[in-house]
Design a protein around this motif. Structure first.
Motif, PDB file in Angstrom:
ATOM      1  N   ALA A   2      35.866  31.792  41.031  1.00  0.00           N
ATOM      2  CA  ALA A   2      36.355  32.119  39.711  1.00  0.00           C
ATOM      3  C   ALA A   2      35.911  33.493  39.259  1.00  0.00           C
ATOM      4  O   ALA A   2      36.568  34.119  38.433  1.00  0.00           O
ATOM      5  N   GLY A   3      34.770  33.939  39.743  1.00  0.00           N
ATOM      6  CA  GLY A   3      34.245  35.217  39.299  1.00  0.00           C
ATOM      7  C   GLY A   3      33.645  35.973  40.464  1.00  0.00           C
ATOM      8  O   GLY A   3      33.730  35.569  41.616  1.00  0.00           O
ATOM      9  N   VAL A   4      33.011  37.119  40.139  1.00  0.00           N
ATOM     10  CA  VAL A   4      32.324  37.913  41.149  1.00  0.00           C
ATOM     11  C   VAL A   4      30.980  37.245  41.448  1.00  0.00           C
ATOM     12  O   VAL A   4      30.221  36.947  40.522  1.00  0.00           O
ATOM     13  N   SER A   5      30.727  37.035  42.702  1.00  0.00           N
ATOM     14  CA  SER A   5      29.506  36.367  43.110  1.00  0.00           C
ATOM     15  C   SER A   5      28.589  37.334  43.840  1.00  0.00           C
ATOM     16  O   SER A   5      29.038  38.039  44.751  1.00  0.00           O
ATOM     17  N   PRO A  25      33.893  39.583  45.764  1.00  0.00           N
ATOM     18  CA  PRO A  25      34.708  39.893  44.571  1.00  0.00           C
ATOM     19  C   PRO A  25      35.706  38.789  44.257  1.00  0.00           C
ATOM     20  O   PRO A  25      35.864  37.838  45.021  1.00  0.00           O
ATOM     21  N   ILE A  26      36.374  38.940  43.155  1.00  0.00           N
ATOM     22  CA  ILE A  26      37.432  38.007  42.774  1.00  0.00           C
ATOM     23  C   ILE A  26      38.588  38.166  43.749  1.00  0.00           C
ATOM     24  O   ILE A  26      38.972  39.298  44.096  1.00  0.00           O
ATOM     25  N   SER A  27      39.116  37.049  44.187  1.00  0.00           N
ATOM     26  CA  SER A  27      40.197  37.068  45.152  1.00  0.00           C
ATOM     27  C   SER A  27      41.380  37.892  44.626  1.00  0.00           C
ATOM     28  O   SER A  27      41.808  37.719  43.476  1.00  0.00           O
ATOM     29  N   HIS A  29      41.383  41.104  44.110  1.00  0.00           N
ATOM     30  CA  HIS A  29      40.938  42.389  43.551  1.00  0.00           C
ATOM     31  C   HIS A  29      40.683  43.359  44.697  1.00  0.00           C
ATOM     32  O   HIS A  29      39.856  43.110  45.556  1.00  0.00           O
ATOM     33  N   SER A  73      37.282  42.561  51.430  1.00  0.00           N
ATOM     34  CA  SER A  73      36.795  41.537  50.505  1.00  0.00           C
ATOM     35  C   SER A  73      35.305  41.703  50.253  1.00  0.00           C
ATOM     36  O   SER A  73      34.902  42.544  49.461  1.00  0.00           O
ATOM     37  N   SER A  94      34.481  44.054  40.402  1.00  0.00           N
ATOM     38  CA  SER A  94      35.770  44.195  41.061  1.00  0.00           C
ATOM     39  C   SER A  94      36.871  44.302  40.023  1.00  0.00           C
ATOM     40  O   SER A  94      36.684  43.922  38.859  1.00  0.00           O
ATOM     41  N   ARG A  96      41.508  44.681  39.612  1.00  0.00           N
ATOM     42  CA  ARG A  96      42.826  44.827  40.203  1.00  0.00           C
ATOM     43  C   ARG A  96      43.148  46.318  40.294  1.00  0.00           C
ATOM     44  O   ARG A  96      42.567  47.132  39.581  1.00  0.00           O
ATOM     45  N   PHE A 106      35.317  43.376  36.365  1.00  0.00           N
ATOM     46  CA  PHE A 106      34.658  42.078  36.223  1.00  0.00           C
ATOM     47  C   PHE A 106      33.340  42.175  36.992  1.00  0.00           C
ATOM     48  O   PHE A 106      33.348  42.396  38.209  1.00  0.00           O
TER      49      PHE A 106
END
Lengths: 116, 112
Positions: A2-5, A25-27, A29, A73, A94, A96, A106
Motif C-alpha cells: 500500500a505504501g513505500v516500505s 516503492p509503491i507499485s 511508481h 522497483s 516514490s 508516478r 510518497f
C-alpha cells in the motif's frame, strides 16, 4: 504494498562497517528518490531514479555512498566504511511519472542509522 | 547549486493565530510542492503549484507561487494544535530535470 516500505527501520552499526538500506516503492511508481535527514534538519537530496534513465547521483556526499535500483522497483542504498557523520534518517520516496514534472512524493517511514 | 531557503526557521503561535512561512529559491522553479512533517513522522504531500502567480486554498491553508516562480508562501489561518509540524517547500530547478530540492523548513509549534 500500500505504501513505500523501508528496511531496516533502525540500524546501529560500528564505525567502518558497511550498511545496506532497502526501499520498496509503491507499485507502478517509476520515480524513486533517496534523501537524508539529520536530527532536526531538512531533507538532503542524495539520488534520484527515473525508469531506465541514468540516475541523478549529484547529491551523494562521497564515493562511500552508492545506490542501485533493480528491475525498476526495489532500491538499495549502500554506505561503505560508515562514519559517525553518516548517522541520520534515510528517507526513500516514490512517485508516478507524469512526463512533465515531478509528481507527489510518497515517503517511507525511513531507516534510522546510528554509527557508533 | 540550487538553494531553497525558508523563513522563519521556527514559529511559536497561540492557537487561533495566523501563521505564514516563506520559501525562496536561488533559481527559477518549474513548479513547487509543499509538504508537512509531523514530529517523528515522514513528510506528507500537501499541494503542488505550477503556474506563475497561482494561488490555491485547502480549508485554512493558502498557498501562493510567486510571479517570478522563485518564491512561494504558505499561510495558515486560525492555527490549531493539529497544525503542529515542520512545513517544507520543494521544487525542481527550471530545466533541471526532476531533482526535487527541499527547503530548509519551518517548524511550527501551536500553544493552547
Amino acid at each position: 504494498g500500500a505504501g513505500v516500505s523501508q528496511s531496516p527501520s533502525n540500524k546501529v552499526t560500528e564505525k567502518g562497517k558497511d550498511v545496506e538500506l532497502r526501499c520498496d516503492p509503491i507499485s507502478g511508481h517509476t520515480a524513486l528518490y533517496w534523501y537524508r535527514q539529520s536530527l532536526g534538519q531538512g531533507l538532503e537530496f542524495l539520488i534520484y531514479f527515473q525508469g531506465n534513465s541514468a540516475p541523478d547521483k549529484s547529491g551523494l556526499p562521497s564515493d562511500r555512498f552508492s545506490a542501485e535500483r533493480t528491475g525498476g522497483s526495489v532500491s538499495t542504498l549502500t554506505i561503505q566504511r560508515t562514519q559517525q557523520e553518516d548517522s541520520a534518517v534515510y528517507l526513500c520516496a516514490s512517485s508516478r511519472w507524469s512526463g512533465l514534472r515531478p509528481g507527489e512524493l510518497f515517503f517511507g517511514e525511513g531507516s534510522r542509522l546510528t554509527v557508533l | 547549486g540550487q538553494q531553497v531557503m525558508q523563513i522563519p526557521q521556527y514559529q511559536h503561535v497561540q492557537e487561533g493565530e495566523d501563521f505564514t512561512t516563506y520559501c525562496n529559491s536561488s533559481t527559477t522553479l518549474s513548479n513547487i510542492q509543499w509538504y508537512k512533517q509531523r514530529p517523528g513522522g515522514h513528510p506528507v504531500f500537501l499541494i503542488q503549484l505550477v503556474k506563475s502567480g497561482e494561488v490555491k486554498k485547502q480549508k485554512r491553508l493558502t498557498f501562493q507561487f510567486g510571479e517570478a516562480k522563485k518564491n512561494s508562501s504558505l499561510h495558515i489561518t486560525a492555527t490549531q494544535t493539529t497544525d503542529v509540524g515542520t512545513y517544507f517547500c520543494a521544487g525542481p530547478a527550471a530545466g533541471g530535470g526532476n531533482k526535487l530540492t527541499f527547503g530548509t523548513g519551518t517548524q511550527l509549534k501551536v500553544e493552547l
